[in-house]
Design an enzyme around this catalytic site. Structure first.
Site, short mmCIF file in Angstrom:
data_model
loop_
_atom_site.label_atom_id
_atom_site.label_comp_id
_atom_site.label_asym_id
_atom_site.label_seq_id
_atom_site.Cartn_x
_atom_site.Cartn_y
_atom_site.Cartn_z
N HIS A 101 34.88 44.50 33.62
CA HIS A 101 35.98 43.52 33.71
C HIS A 101 36.34 43.27 35.17
O HIS A 101 36.96 44.11 35.83
CB HIS A 101 37.22 43.99 32.95
CG HIS A 101 38.26 42.92 32.84
ND1 HIS A 101 38.61 42.33 31.64
CD2 HIS A 101 39.00 42.29 33.78
CE1 HIS A 101 39.52 41.40 31.85
NE2 HIS A 101 39.78 41.36 33.15
N HIS B 81 37.09 39.85 38.34
CA HIS B 81 37.30 38.41 38.64
C HIS B 81 36.69 38.12 40.00
O HIS B 81 37.35 38.23 41.03
CB HIS B 81 38.79 38.07 38.63
CG HIS B 81 39.41 38.19 37.28
ND1 HIS B 81 39.58 37.10 36.43
CD2 HIS B 81 39.85 39.27 36.60
CE1 HIS B 81 40.12 37.53 35.30
NE2 HIS B 81 40.29 38.84 35.37
N GLN C 27 41.65 30.46 31.99
CA GLN C 27 42.80 31.17 32.61
C GLN C 27 44.16 30.59 32.21
O GLN C 27 45.09 31.32 31.92
CB GLN C 27 42.65 31.11 34.14
CG GLN C 27 43.86 31.56 34.93
CD GLN C 27 44.00 33.06 35.03
OE1 GLN C 27 43.21 33.72 35.70
NE2 GLN C 27 44.98 33.61 34.32
N HIS D 22 40.77 38.46 27.49
CA HIS D 22 42.02 39.04 27.94
C HIS D 22 42.94 38.99 26.71
O HIS D 22 43.21 37.90 26.20
CB HIS D 22 42.64 38.21 29.06
CG HIS D 22 41.95 38.34 30.38
ND1 HIS D 22 40.68 37.92 30.59
CD2 HIS D 22 42.38 38.89 31.55
CE1 HIS D 22 40.34 38.19 31.86
NE2 HIS D 22 41.35 38.77 32.45
N GLU E 4 47.82 41.06 27.18
CA GLU E 4 48.17 41.63 28.49
C GLU E 4 49.64 41.34 28.76
O GLU E 4 50.01 40.47 29.54
CB GLU E 4 47.28 41.04 29.61
CG GLU E 4 47.48 41.78 30.94
CD GLU E 4 46.70 41.15 32.09
OE1 GLU E 4 46.02 40.13 31.88
OE2 GLU E 4 46.76 41.70 33.20
N ASP F 12 38.96 44.96 37.23
CA ASP F 12 39.78 43.74 37.14
C ASP F 12 39.92 43.01 38.46
O ASP F 12 39.54 41.85 38.57
CB ASP F 12 41.16 44.05 36.53
CG ASP F 12 41.82 42.82 35.91
OD1 ASP F 12 41.18 41.75 35.89
OD2 ASP F 12 42.96 42.93 35.44
N TRP G 46 46.45 39.15 42.31
CA TRP G 46 47.08 40.09 41.40
C TRP G 46 47.14 41.52 41.94
O TRP G 46 47.91 42.33 41.47
CB TRP G 46 46.34 40.10 40.05
CG TRP G 46 46.40 38.78 39.37
CD1 TRP G 46 47.42 38.31 38.59
CD2 TRP G 46 45.43 37.72 39.45
NE1 TRP G 46 47.12 37.03 38.18
CE2 TRP G 46 45.92 36.65 38.68
CE3 TRP G 46 44.19 37.58 40.08
CZ2 TRP G 46 45.23 35.45 38.53
CZ3 TRP G 46 43.50 36.38 39.94
CH2 TRP G 46 44.01 35.33 39.16
ZN LIG Z 1 41.22 40.17 34.08
#
Ligand SMILES: [Zn+2]
Length: 427
Positions: A56, A58, A151, A209, A212, A308, A314
């Site tokens: 996982h 990005h 997203q 996802h 979350e 992630d 993030w």
């Molecule tokens: Zn993610």
């Protein structure tokens, strides 16, 4: 005659073995290989592991921290807003360059398979174009799987569904989703059904996802499991994050976990990110927000640790080191028994490889010759130290070497060379 022999290393299962490599395959594993090789690596006393795997990530957003500005609130939602600005500013070339730099970091740390979500929201789909170029550029040393990730919501974003389909047509590998970000619970559940049908039609895996959030009523994982059963997708579906499970009612979870086990759903918590983003609306006590890892494993549900984010809207830190990920997971999930610590190492290697469906993976004759030599006595020692990667081999080629982390001491009456190994093996 071998191309390469890795001599005398300790495998994660504790056996001490030589590994012979010919071309891009492992062609022998034995306590002692008596043969010539073009190169012999002395791994005696070191841990030899199959490569790290991240299920996982990005990669379209990585190494962009601070652009266009930092995430002041530290929340998931401000991160999504910031990314919404950045993805329209970044060129394909910039995204490729950032991703290739991240892949250099990954290669140096023995992280040789990555599943990356790719934002399919904007009409320009520049991120998709960039990540397909990166997948091709790194294929000699990193297996990069790309997830079509809506997203801003499959239904919530204008053209969200249409652009996801366009991205799949361009050649992405996995169907993603974000049901908790749709406008209503009903639309979230409808998006799960829709996306699972798209995956079934195309013969693709699913990795969403999912939930979350700290909202205990966010129960899209239930729909994901039920749709998996309805469409016969068992073993091909993963739920990422599942943080709402942390806050769910125990009775409800006692009904949910058997359903997930029956559907053979994999779970991918991302401990660095979950511990940073969840609980932001709490005062005290402040929830951890990590999903129920040990409880799922006790039910036979496959659980792997994901990274992630690294230096993006993030997460303001990150290293590409899956030992950092497992180390955080071990703490937050309180997996401190020796068997649980060893399992955390397996989660970022073999379990993640199973989640990604990597059939050529592992330290066995016939598998791809990809492995890591770590400056550690065993998997638990590797985790404790986040040990140096002495050597990384990808598909038969040595692609990275690093120094041990020994220190030279100049203290009267003390040893001159300090080795930070654990005094005895506890793995
Ligand atoms: Zn993610």
């Amino acid at each position: 005659m071998f191309d390469l022999i890795i001599e005398g290393g300790r495998l994660p299962d504790g056996r001490v073995q030589d590994i012979g490599i010919t071309g891009e395959r492992i062609t022998a594993i034995a306590p002692r290989i008596e043969a010539e090789a073009f190169e012999v690596i002395d791994a005696r006393g070191d841990l030899v592991s199959p490569p790290f795997v991240d299920p996982h990530f990005h990669m379209d957003a990585t190494l962009s921290y601070g652009q266009p500005r930092v995430n002041a609130s530290g929340t998931l939602l401000e991160g999504i807003d910031l990314w919404g600005e950045l993805r329209d500013l970044a060129t394909v070339e910039e995204m490729v360059e950032r991703a290739l730099t991240y892949c250099d970091w990954a290669a140096s740390l023995g992280l040789l398979a990555i599943r990356s979500h790719v934002d399919t929201t904007p009409d320009h789909l520049r991120g998709v174009e960039a990540m397909i170029a990166v997948r091709e550029a790194v294929k000699g040393y990193i297996d990069l799987q790309l997830v079509a990730f809506p997203q801003d919501g499959l239904y919530r974003a204008p053209n969200g569904r249409q652009n996801l389909i366009r991205a799949l047509d361009m050649g992405l590998d996995v169907v993603g989703g974000i049901p908790h970000f749709e406008r209503t619970m009903a639309e979230g559940a409808a998006s799960v059904r829709d996306l699972c049908e798209i995956a079934a039609d195309r013969g693709l895996p699913v990795d969403m996802h999912c939930d979350e959030t700290d909202d205990p009523m966010s129960r899209h994982i239930e729909t994901l499991a039920a749709e998996t059963l309805r469409l016969g997708l068992q073993g091909r579906v993963a739920g990422s994050h599942l943080t709402s499970m942390h806050s769910m009612d125990n009775y409800y979870v006692s009904k949910l976990l058997p359903l997930m086990a029956e559907a053979e759903i994999s779970a991918i918590p991302n401990p660095l990110i979950n511990i940073v983003l969840q609980g932001r609306h709490d005062t005290y006590p402040k929830r951890r927000g990590l999903t129920r890892v040990k409880e799922m494993q006790a039910m036979g549900i496959r659980v792997g640790w994901g990274q992630d984010c690294t230096l993006d809207p993030w997460y303001s830190l990150g290293t590409a080191d899956m030992l950092d990920v497992a180390f955080m997971g071990l703490h937050v999930a309180q997996m401190t028994h020796p068997e649980e610590m060893a399992r955390c190492f397996t989660m970022v290697t073999e379990t993640n490889a199973e989640i990604m469906g990597l059939s050529d993976y592992g330290l066995r004759v016939g598998a791809l010759a990809s492995l890591v030599v770590l400056d550690a006595a065993d998997p638990v020692d590797a985790l404790r130290q986040r040990a140096a990667r002495r050597l990384v081999v990808a598909k038969g080629r040595i692609i990275a070497r690093s120094a041990r982390r020994d220190a030279q001491l100049t203290l009267p009456g003390r040893p001159t060379t300090l080795v930070r190994r654990a005094p005895h093996s506890i793995g």
